[in-house]
Design a protein around this motif. Structure first.
Motif, mmCIF file in Angstrom:
data_model
loop_
_atom_site.group_PDB
_atom_site.id
_atom_site.type_symbol
_atom_site.label_atom_id
_atom_site.label_comp_id
_atom_site.label_asym_id
_atom_site.label_seq_id
_atom_site.Cartn_x
_atom_site.Cartn_y
_atom_site.Cartn_z
ATOM 1 N N VAL A 175 5.747 59.478 59.308
ATOM 2 C CA VAL A 175 7.174 59.269 59.073
ATOM 3 C C VAL A 175 7.410 58.232 57.978
ATOM 4 N N GLU A 176 6.597 57.187 57.939
ATOM 5 C CA GLU A 176 6.789 56.143 56.928
ATOM 6 C C GLU A 176 6.570 56.686 55.521
ATOM 7 N N SER A 177 5.569 57.518 55.342
ATOM 8 C CA SER A 177 5.340 58.088 54.006
ATOM 9 C C SER A 177 6.393 59.133 53.677
ATOM 10 N N LEU A 178 6.959 59.799 54.692
ATOM 11 C CA LEU A 178 8.064 60.726 54.453
ATOM 12 C C LEU A 178 9.300 59.953 53.992
ATOM 13 N N LYS A 179 9.539 58.786 54.581
ATOM 14 C CA LYS A 179 10.633 57.922 54.125
ATOM 15 C C LYS A 179 10.424 57.522 52.666
ATOM 16 N N ALA A 180 9.211 57.112 52.347
ATOM 17 C CA ALA A 180 8.918 56.689 50.977
ATOM 18 C C ALA A 180 9.141 57.834 49.993
ATOM 19 N N ALA A 181 8.767 59.043 50.385
ATOM 20 C CA ALA A 181 8.960 60.198 49.508
ATOM 21 C C ALA A 181 10.445 60.484 49.307
ATOM 22 N N ALA A 182 11.231 60.393 50.376
ATOM 23 C CA ALA A 182 12.672 60.631 50.260
ATOM 24 C C ALA A 182 13.310 59.627 49.304
ATOM 25 N N ILE A 183 12.914 58.366 49.424
ATOM 26 C CA ILE A 183 13.445 57.333 48.540
ATOM 27 C C ILE A 183 13.045 57.614 47.092
ATOM 28 N N ARG A 184 11.798 57.990 46.896
ATOM 29 C CA ARG A 184 11.311 58.253 45.543
ATOM 30 C C ARG A 184 12.036 59.441 44.912
ATOM 31 N N ILE A 185 12.260 60.498 45.668
ATOM 32 C CA ILE A 185 12.950 61.680 45.130
ATOM 33 C C ILE A 185 14.385 61.322 44.761
#
Length: 284
Positions: A175-185
């Motif tokens: 979930v933490e890396s999914l959050k990071a990906a959402a922020i990056r996109i």
């Protein structure tokens, strides 16, 4: 036969929404899923087709992909805009569009031109990247064109696990890396992001992450099985599209879409294919 517009219009006309997407022959995904979602959620749906996709039961159910001619795509968009665009005089203007499978750089250019000219208030991009059945080099060219020409025009993006990794350049394992990906996109596109972890992340819940530059929210629901269901991604993006067209905020649209898709997965439709399909009537 000449048709005459009725004068008996109701003052409570539905919002009009457009999907620009491919046809999927079994009805589980693509424009078929979009239109069923629109109908269930009370908006008037229009589909402009970009390609025809049919699974091949004699080749491990891989995709067979046939693009629609560029002139035909342009003619569909022209007709839709004339009937429901900002200058049409229609009582309900199509201000919200969902982008699904485009399938080729040529189609992406055609659609990007229409989006730029259409002045849509909401552009929901379900960033379908590599499609099985396409020649690899062509598929990569398509992905690159999507990122450079369509992504900058989007106001809301709904990438799945693979697409979120591709768009963000990050590996997503939790979930933490999914959050990071959402922020990056969001940083790359400026769009609101609903990054879908779904059943691909370990744990009891199907998890998606919403991020709009201010609000970061994890949307979770108990998993219904451990295998992805056909049409879930299309229907989620279509549900977001419908809710935005009805006036919901992006976060409200994301929450409602998550509930809609979870119910549709719970009430899935089985077939002789090696996958089940989401049923848009599941929330009833």
């Amino acid at each position: 036969m000449t048709s005459v517009a009725s004068d008996n219009r109701t003052t409570d006309a539905p919002a009009v929404v457009l999907t620009i997407a491919g046809s999927e022959a079994t009805g589980g995904a693509g424009a078929q899923a979009d239109l069923k979602t629109f109908q269930e959620l009370g908006v008037f749906g229009i589909a402009n087709l970009t390609c025809i996709v049919s699974f091949d039961p004699n080749n491990e159910w891989n995709h067979r992909f046939v693009p629609v001619d560029q002139d035909v795509i342009a003619h569909q968009l022209e007709a839709t805009t004339a009937a429901y665009g900002a200058a049409s005089g229609a009582p309900s203007v199509v201000d919200t569009v969902k982008i699904g499978m485009l399938g080729s750089p040529a189609t992406i250019s055609t659609v990007a031109a229409a989006l730029s000219a259409g002045a849509f208030g909401n552009v929901v991009l379900d960033p379908v990247l590599i499609c099985k059945g396409q020649e690899p080099g062509h598929a990569l060219d398509t992905d690159q064109a999507l990122k450079t020409q369509i992504l900058p025009l989007a106001t809301f993006v709904t990438p799945n696990h693979f697409e979120a990794e591709s768009l963000s350049g990050l590996e997503i394992t939790d979930v933490e890396s999914l959050k990071a990906a959402a922020i990056r996109i969001h940083e790359l596109s400026g769009a609101t992001v609903l990054a879908k972890g779904g059943v691909r992340l370990s744990g009891p819940d199907a998890v998606d992450v919403f991020y709009d530059g201010d609000t970061l929210e994890v949307l979770a629901a108990p998993k219904v099985g451990e295998v992805a269901v056909s049409g879930a991604g299309c229907s989620l993006a279509a549900a977001v599209t419908a809710e935005l067209a009805k006036g919901a905020s992006p976060l409200e649209a994301a929450r409602s879409a998550k509930e809609f898709v979870t119910a549709g997965i719970r009430n899935r439709v089985a077939s002789g294919a090696p996958f089940d399909a989401l049923w848009q009537g599941g929330p009833r």
